[in-house]
Design a protein around this motif. Structure first.
Motif: not given
Lengths: 358, 299
Positions: A7, A67, A157
């Motif tokens: 991520v 991301a 995230r």
């Protein structure tokens, strides 16, 4: 490390402040569902690294992907990560609810949806009843919960936490560690926590990145770092350790340690003959048994100089004939206690010997 | 108050300021009230006593509200007062618009720069107030530096009327009172935790929005303090409108001066002073009580 499952991806990130390299070429992938700790002494660059991820500092060089998107030069407000500040940075002129609402309003939420998201975030940190309070009316632990709620309400995230335990007392610390682990599992997002406390890192993190002078010097699970520290610094950071300087013996398979007066048997590959190395042995891997097995390292005629009773274990400080003072921990209860001044022989298996590169 | 301080020292240290206030604030105020209730009288002092003896030798109250009636009835005083409020309000707004960005910039400057920058702000205070105002006459008059520069550059064909205008009064007011605006703003902004702004941006606010939603609301106490420090003296200001505003700019300070020195009507000027004081103190005191109550609720 695969790009797709990470991520956050840091690629050779560098940042200097007036010539001082705070972050000096860090590459690191934070997986989508992991608890990663950045561990190091103050000034090692761990907080700068966190601020680089959040966008509060601009990297001098390198790439920051969040991301999958290159966000190296994106401002903080567009990055899908949120940072919980060490000081919590709650807005003093807003109620708890308004603090949580602030970030959500930036996402364009309003009305019933806004209220639902605020309620959900406050419920996750068990602060539902205190929405109308001002930050100054809350205890330190409550303020931390609000700061957490304010971040997770945004459904980032990844959640970045800067020294989350620094302002908490010992009892609250231990509870908060467990709560953070649970919260991360329930949210299913990544947590990146900056800490100088190895216990925080060990108990909470799936992986720990140990930092020193702007670099990651070792990255691994807490068990890997404890059992196979790569350097003197990591060995010293994680728990107690016996660390001795030595040289690779002429047979190339053992390490000669002058302070022990013996050549240590090891299971690991060694560098060239006569090269200087440092070895580390954890105190709990050493026993004070009189009858060594053939493969063990053993030293006879040692004297117990001191005994420190610690409840479940006792620590013995044992002086060996060539001068080294060896730290040994033994379970209490299962083994009879040994008195100060007793003559013992000290033994440890070859696989307990860890060779440190620096 | 710490428990170790002896009662005697406590009494002296708290008593001295009170004594000061009584001698130099309360007593003069009482005197002004007394004069405002008297009548003009040629002589020394130039007003009548409040208590006198009548023909029968009885004590007689000779105070009168005539001065207040006169001041309230004559539109000159009301116009001057309203004009003073307007000019003070505009001056305060201008000082805020200039002072806030300056205070913000100084508070955000590197640590080593802040003291020199503040010093530069305070530097004009080291010269006399009057000289600073006179200096503006030199700049603004028809043959002054500004007009001669404009003429020389060919931007204007004849000198602009700068002096003896409201514009000149605003320049003088902002110039002289800016530090009073800037210092409380700076004190407030300098204390502002930078991580609050960072948190706002981290939560999705643009730098502009973070400024308006976090920096500005947290600076409000400094804004209020700065505005009061500029507005209150600006309402009663005499020197600046007198020197820079000329005859066209009517302000209550000038009216007061004229009544006192030109007409030598102490009672009427005392009544004007009392009304100005009341008109300023009542709203400000109310605002402070309201703010204190709000702060009390919050804690």
């Amino acid at each position: 490390m695969s790009l797709s499952s990470a991520v956050i991806d840091l690629i050779d990130v560098r940042k200097a402040f007036g010539g001082v390299k705070a972050v000096d070429g860090v590459s690191l992938g934070v997986q989508g569902n992991e608890f990663l700790a950045l561990l190091g002494a103050s000034g090692c660059g761990k907080t700068t690294l966190l601020r680089l991820i959040a966008g509060l500092e601009r990297a001098d060089a390198g790439q920051i992907l969040i991301a999958g998107q290159d966000m190296t030069s994106s401002p903080p407000h567009v990055r899908p990560v949120n940072l919980m500040f060490q000081s919590y940075a709650l807005f003093p002129h807003m109620s708890v609810r308004d603090n949580v609402a602030f970030g959500l309003k930036q996402d364009g939420l309003h009305g019933a949806e806004l209220s639902a998201r605020i309620g959900e975030a406050l419920a996750l940190v068990e602060m539902e009843g205190l929405g109308a309070r001002r930050p100054e009316q809350l205890s330190g632990g409550q303020q931390q919960r609000v700061a957490l709620a304010r971040c997770i309400a945004k459904r980032p995230r990844a959640l970045l936490l800067d020294e989350p335990m620094a302002a908490l007392d010992r009892a609250l610390r231990e509870r908060t560690r467990l709560e953070l682990i649970n919260l991360r599992r329930r949210l299913g997002i990544s947590f990146v926590v900056v800490t100088h406390d190895q216990e925080d890192a060990m108990t909470m993190a799936d992986r720990v990145a140990v930092m020193d002078k702007g670099k990651i010097i070792q990255l691994g699970t807490p068990r890997e770092l404890y059992d196979k520290p790569g350097s003197r610094l990591v060995a010293a950071f994680f728990g107690e350790s016996n660390i001795w300087d030595g040289r690779v013996a002429p047979d190339g398979r053992r390490v000669e340690c002058p302070v022990l007066g013996m050549a240590l048997k090891t299971n690991v590959a060694l560098p060239h003959v006569a090269e200087a190395v440092t070895v580390s042995v954890r105190p709990e891997r050493i026993s004070l048994d009189p009858t060594p097995l053939p493969d063990d390292n053993a030293l006879a005629d040692a004297t117990i100089e001191d005994v420190v009773y610690l409840g479940t274990v006792s620590t013995y400080l044992v002086r060996v004939p060539h001068g080294a003072l060896i730290r040994v921990t033994r379970q209490n209860g299962s083994q009879p206690p040994l008195a100060r001044g007793s003559r013992v022989s000290v033994t440890w298996p070859a696989d307990a010997v860890v060779v440190l590169t620096s | 108050m710490s428990a170790t301080t002896s009662p005697a020292i406590h009494r002296v240290t708290t008593g001295l300021p009170f004594l000061w206030l009584i001698v130099f604030a309360a007593l003069p105020l009482v005197l002004i009230v007394k004069i405002s209730l008297a009548q003009m009288h040629l002589g020394v002092p130039p007003y009548t006593p409040l208590l006198g003896l009548d023909d029968a030798g009885e004590n007689l109250w000779r105070g009168t509200l005539a001065n207040y009636r006169l001041v309230a009835g004559d539109s000159l005083y009301l116009d001057a007062y309203l004009n003073s409020l307007r000019i003070a309000a505009i001056s305060t707004a201008l000082a805020l618009m200039i002072g806030f960005p300056m205070a913000y910039a100084i508070a955000r400057a590197p640590l080593g720069w802040r003291t020199p920058l503040l010093f530069l702000v305070l530097l004009p205070f080291w010269t006399s107030f009057l000289i600073r105002v006179y200096a503006w006459i030199g700049l603004l008059r028809p043959t002054g530096l500004i007009n001669s520069t404009l003429l020389w550059l060919g931007l204007v064909t004849e000198p602009l009327k700068l002096l003896n205008t409201e514009f000149a009064v605003f320049i003088g007011m902002v110039f002289c009172y800016l530090p009073y605006m800037l210092l409380p703003l700076y004190a407030r902004l300098e204390k502002l935790d930078a991580s609050l702004i960072e948190a706002a941006m981290d939560l999705g606010a643009t730098p502009t929005l973070a400024f308006w939603r976090i920096t500005v609301p947290l600076a409000v106490p400094g804004v209020i303090a700065g505005c009061l420090l500029v507005f209150v003296p600006a309402v009663g200001e005499f020197v600046i409108p007198e020197l820079l505003g000329g005859a066209d700019v009517l302000m209550i300070g000038k009216v007061l001066w004229n009544e006192f020195f030109t007409n030598r009507d102490w009672p009427v000027s005392a009544a004007v002073a009392m009304l100005v004081l009341l008109a300023l103190v009542v709203p400000i005191a109310t605002a402070q009580v309201l703010m204190a109550r709000k702060a009390g609720e919050a804690s």
